[in-house]
Motif scaffolding. Structure first.
Motif, short mmCIF file in Angstrom:
data_model
loop_
_atom_site.label_atom_id
_atom_site.label_comp_id
_atom_site.label_asym_id
_atom_site.label_seq_id
_atom_site.Cartn_x
_atom_site.Cartn_y
_atom_site.Cartn_z
N THR A 16 0.85 -1.17 0.00
CA THR A 16 0.00 0.00 0.00
C THR A 16 0.89 1.22 0.00
O THR A 16 1.67 1.41 0.92
CB THR A 16 -0.88 0.02 1.26
N TYR A 17 0.88 2.00 -1.06
CA TYR A 17 1.72 3.18 -1.08
C TYR A 17 1.14 4.19 -2.05
O TYR A 17 0.49 3.87 -3.03
CB TYR A 17 3.16 2.82 -1.46
N LYS A 18 1.37 5.46 -1.70
CA LYS A 18 0.88 6.58 -2.51
C LYS A 18 -0.59 6.44 -2.81
O LYS A 18 -1.05 6.61 -3.95
CB LYS A 18 1.70 6.70 -3.81
N GLY A 19 -1.37 6.08 -1.80
CA GLY A 19 -2.81 6.06 -1.93
C GLY A 19 -3.37 4.80 -2.53
O GLY A 19 -4.58 4.64 -2.58
N ARG A 20 -2.51 3.86 -3.01
CA ARG A 20 -3.02 2.62 -3.58
C ARG A 20 -2.95 1.52 -2.54
O ARG A 20 -1.98 1.37 -1.82
CB ARG A 20 -2.17 2.21 -4.80
N ARG A 21 -3.99 0.70 -2.49
CA ARG A 21 -4.06 -0.35 -1.48
C ARG A 21 -4.19 -1.71 -2.13
O ARG A 21 -4.91 -1.87 -3.11
CB ARG A 21 -5.28 -0.10 -0.57
N SER A 22 -3.49 -2.68 -1.59
CA SER A 22 -3.63 -4.06 -2.08
C SER A 22 -3.26 -4.98 -0.94
O SER A 22 -2.87 -4.55 0.13
CB SER A 22 -2.73 -4.30 -3.30
N ASP A 23 -3.40 -6.29 -1.16
CA ASP A 23 -3.01 -7.24 -0.13
C ASP A 23 -1.97 -8.19 -0.69
O ASP A 23 -1.45 -8.00 -1.77
CB ASP A 23 -4.24 -7.99 0.39
N ASP A 24 -1.66 -9.23 0.10
CA ASP A 24 -0.60 -10.16 -0.29
C ASP A 24 -1.13 -11.44 -0.93
O ASP A 24 -0.39 -12.40 -1.07
CB ASP A 24 0.23 -10.53 0.95
N SER A 25 -2.39 -11.45 -1.31
CA SER A 25 -3.00 -12.70 -1.76
C SER A 25 -2.40 -13.22 -3.06
O SER A 25 -2.50 -14.42 -3.35
CB SER A 25 -4.51 -12.51 -1.94
N ASP A 26 -1.77 -12.35 -3.84
CA ASP A 26 -1.20 -12.81 -5.11
C ASP A 26 0.27 -13.20 -4.98
O ASP A 26 0.91 -13.55 -5.97
CB ASP A 26 -1.33 -11.71 -6.17
N LEU A 27 0.81 -13.19 -3.77
CA LEU A 27 2.21 -13.54 -3.58
C LEU A 27 2.41 -15.06 -3.52
O LEU A 27 1.51 -15.78 -3.11
CB LEU A 27 2.75 -12.92 -2.29
N PRO A 28 3.58 -15.54 -3.91
CA PRO A 28 3.87 -16.97 -3.76
C PRO A 28 3.79 -17.40 -2.30
O PRO A 28 4.20 -16.66 -1.40
CB PRO A 28 5.31 -17.10 -4.29
N GLU A 29 3.26 -18.60 -2.07
CA GLU A 29 3.10 -19.10 -0.72
C GLU A 29 4.38 -19.73 -0.19
O GLU A 29 5.15 -20.32 -0.95
CB GLU A 29 1.97 -20.12 -0.65
N PHE A 30 4.55 -19.62 1.10
CA PHE A 30 5.68 -20.25 1.79
C PHE A 30 5.16 -21.27 2.79
O PHE A 30 4.27 -20.96 3.60
CB PHE A 30 6.51 -19.19 2.52
N LYS A 31 5.71 -22.47 2.72
CA LYS A 31 5.40 -23.50 3.71
C LYS A 31 6.66 -23.79 4.51
O LYS A 31 7.72 -24.06 3.94
CB LYS A 31 4.90 -24.77 3.02
N PRO A 32 6.58 -23.74 5.83
CA PRO A 32 7.79 -23.91 6.65
C PRO A 32 8.34 -25.32 6.59
O PRO A 32 7.66 -26.27 6.21
CB PRO A 32 7.32 -23.54 8.05
N LEU A 33 9.59 -25.43 6.98
CA LEU A 33 10.30 -26.70 6.98
C LEU A 33 9.54 -27.76 7.77
O LEU A 33 9.18 -27.54 8.93
CB LEU A 33 11.68 -26.47 7.62
N PRO A 34 9.29 -28.97 7.20
CA PRO A 34 8.46 -29.96 7.89
C PRO A 34 9.23 -31.00 8.69
O PRO A 34 8.64 -31.73 9.48
CB PRO A 34 7.72 -30.64 6.74
N TRP A 35 10.59 -31.09 8.52
CA TRP A 35 11.33 -32.22 9.08
C TRP A 35 11.85 -31.94 10.48
O TRP A 35 12.00 -30.80 10.90
CB TRP A 35 12.50 -32.58 8.17
#
Length: 416
Positions: A16-35
Motif C-alpha cells: 500500500t503506497y501513494k494512496g493505492r491499497r492491495s493485499d498479499d493474496s497474489d504472492l507466492p506461498e511459503f510453507k515452513p520446513l516440515p522435518w
C-alpha cells in the motif's frame, strides 16, 4: 541474477503506497520446513561431523603465516616507493600512485587474512576447531582478542543466536524492526510510504557505509540490532548484563582482560613505531575485518525471501533454514574466509561441524531439503544494496512474517 528459494520472475510485489491499497493474496506461498532435526542430520554422513585438531591447526597456521608474509612485504612499500630511483623512474606522482596502490593491495589481502583468522576463532567458539574444549577456548581467546572481539562474552550471546535464530522474540542479533517500531500505520490504512522512507540514495549509501564500519562495535557496546526487549545500556562487557548469568560472570571478566591486554599492546606498539605505522599495518586491516564480518552475517540473515517466526511456528530447524548461502567474493571468499559465507546454512544446523567439511555436507543437505535450502548467486555488493533497501520492517502480527520494502511490499506470504 540471484536465486533465493524463488527466481526473480516468480516474485510479485504487493503493498500500500501513494494512496493505492492491495493485499498479499497474489504472492507466492511459503510453507515452513516440515522435518525434524534428527531427520535432517541423518541425511549427512556421520564422518563429516568428526573434528580433527591437526587439520584445524594447519588452517590456522596457514593464515598466520600469510599474515606474516603480507606484513613483511608491506615493510618495503614506503622505502621502495619513496626512493630516489622510483621517483626518477616513475616521476613523483607516479611513485605516490604506486605507493597507494601497494598499500590498498596490502589492506585488501591482509584484511581478508585477518578475517580468516577471526573465522577460525568463531569456529572455536562453536567447538568446531577441536573436540578438546580447552584447545578451542585457548585458540579462540587469542585470535578473537587480537581482533578486538571479547571471546567468551561474544561466544555466549552468539550461542543463543544459534539456538534462537529467526525467532522474533528470542533471537540475539539482526532482529527485524516491526511496523510499530517505525511508527507506520497498519497496512489497511492509506499510507504514503515516501513519508517514512523517502531518503535519497546518497543518504542510504551513507547509512550503509556506517553500518559496515560501526555495526559490530555498536552491537558489542550498545546492543544495536540486538533484542529490543533488553534494557538500555545492554552490552558485552558488563559481567552483570542481562546477556549473561551468574555462572558466566568470570568468563566475561576474562574476555575484558583480553581487551585490556590489547589496549596495552597497541599503546606500546604506537610508542615504539608511531601511530601512522600501527594504523597502516594493523588498524585498516582490522576495519576490513569489521566490514567483511558484518557484510557476511548481514547477508546470511537478511533477505526478503527468508521468514521470521513468532510463537509456536518457530523451532530450531526452521530457524536454521532461514539463512542464506552465498557465493561471497568467489575464490577469494572460499580461500581466505574458509567458505564461511558459502556454506552457512549447514553451519546453522550443525555448528560443531568442522568448516572444512561444509562443502560436502551442504551437497547432502541441499539434496535432502530441496526448495527449503536457500542459496543466492547474486553478486554480494549488489545483494547488500538491494537487501538494505528491501528489508525494512515486518508486520506486528503473524506467526510467520517476511520483510517489507520501502513501499510496504513483500515478496512472499505464509501458506494458510
Amino acid at each position: 541474477m540471484g536465486k533465493v528459494l524463488l527466481t526473480q520472475s516468480q516474485r510479485r510485489t504487493s503493498g500500500t503506497y501513494k494512496g493505492r491499497r492491495s493485499d498479499d493474496s497474489d504472492l507466492p506461498e511459503f510453507k515452513p520446513l516440515p522435518w525434524t532435526l534428527q531427520e535432517i542430520r541423518a541425511s549427512i554422513p556421520s564422518e563429516l561431523f568428526l573434528r580433527d585438531t591437526r587439520t584445524s591447526c594447519l588452517y590456522l597456521l596457514r593464515d598466520l603465516l600469510m599474515a606474516s608474509v603480507w606484513w613483511r612485504i608491506a615493510c618495503y612499500i614506503d622505502p621502495l616507493c619513496t626512493s630516489s630511483f622510483t621517483r626518477e623512474t616513475a616521476s613523483l606522482y607516479g611513485a605516490e600512485a604506486l605507493r597507494w596502490l601497494c598499500w590498498i593491495t596490502y589492506w585488501w589481502v591482509q584484511g581478508l587474512t585477518f578475517t580468516g583468522i577471526w573465522v577460525v576463532g568463531h569456529e572455536c567458539g562453536h567447538g568446531a576447531f577441536s573436540s578438546n574444549k580447552w584447545v578451542c577456548d585457548a585458540v579462540g581467546f587469542i585470535t578473537h582478542s587480537f581482533l578486538w572481539t571479547p571471546y567468551f562474552s561474544w561466544k555466549i550471546s552468539h550461542h543463543r543466536h544459534h539456538i534462537s535464530h529467526a525467532s522474533i522474540e528470542r533471537d540475539e542479533v539482526y532482529v527485524p524492526k516491526t511496523r510499530s517500531d517505525l511508527g507506520i500505520p497498519k497496512a489497511h490504512a492509506e499510507i504514503d510510504y515516501e513519508d517514512y522512507f523517502g531518503d535519497t540514495p546518497i543518504y542510504t549509501l551513507y547509512m550503509l557505509i556506517r553500518q559496515q564500519v560501526l555495526a559490530f562495535p555498536a552491537y558489542l557496546l550498545f546492543n544495536v540490532s540486538g533484542q529490543k526487549k533488553y534494557p538500555k545500556w545492554t552490552n558485552h562487557f558488563d559481567p552483570n548484563s542481562i546477556l549473561f548469568n551468574k555462572q558466566q560472570r568470570n568468563l566475561v571478566i576474562i574476555s575484558n582482560i583480553g581487551m585490556l591486554a590489547m589496549i596495552w599492546l597497541v599503546r606500546q606498539t604506537i610508542g615504539a613505531f608511531g601511530l601512522a605505522s600501527v594504523v597502516k599495518y594493523y588498524g585498516i586491516p582490522w576495519l576490513c575485518v569489521s566490514h567483511w564480518f558484518i557484510m557476511i552475517t548481514y547477508l546470511h540473515h537478511t533477505d526478503p525471501d527468508v521468514p521470521h517466526y513468532r510463537k509456536g511456528q518457530w523451532n530450531f530447524q526452521r530457524g536454521a533454514a532461514a539463512t542464506v548461502d552465498r557465493d561471497f567474493l568467489g575464490w577469494w571468499g572460499r580461500f581466505f574466509l574458509h567458505d564461511v559465507a558459502h556454506y552457512h546454512v549447514v553451519h546453522h544446523f550443525f555448528p560443531k561441524m568442522p568448516w572444512y567439511n561444509g562443502e560436502k555436507a551442504t551437497e547432502h543437505l541441499k539434496n535432502f531439503m530441496g526448495n527449503h535450502y536457500c542459496y543466492s548467486e547474486k553478486p554480494v555488493f549488489r545483494a547488500l544494496w538491494d537487501n538494505y533497501n528491501k528489508c525494512q520492517f515486518v508486520e506486528d502480527e503473524g506467526d510467520i512474517v517476511f520483510y517489507r520494502d520501502k513501499h510496504g511490499r513483500s515478496t512472499r506470504r505464509p501458506a494458510q
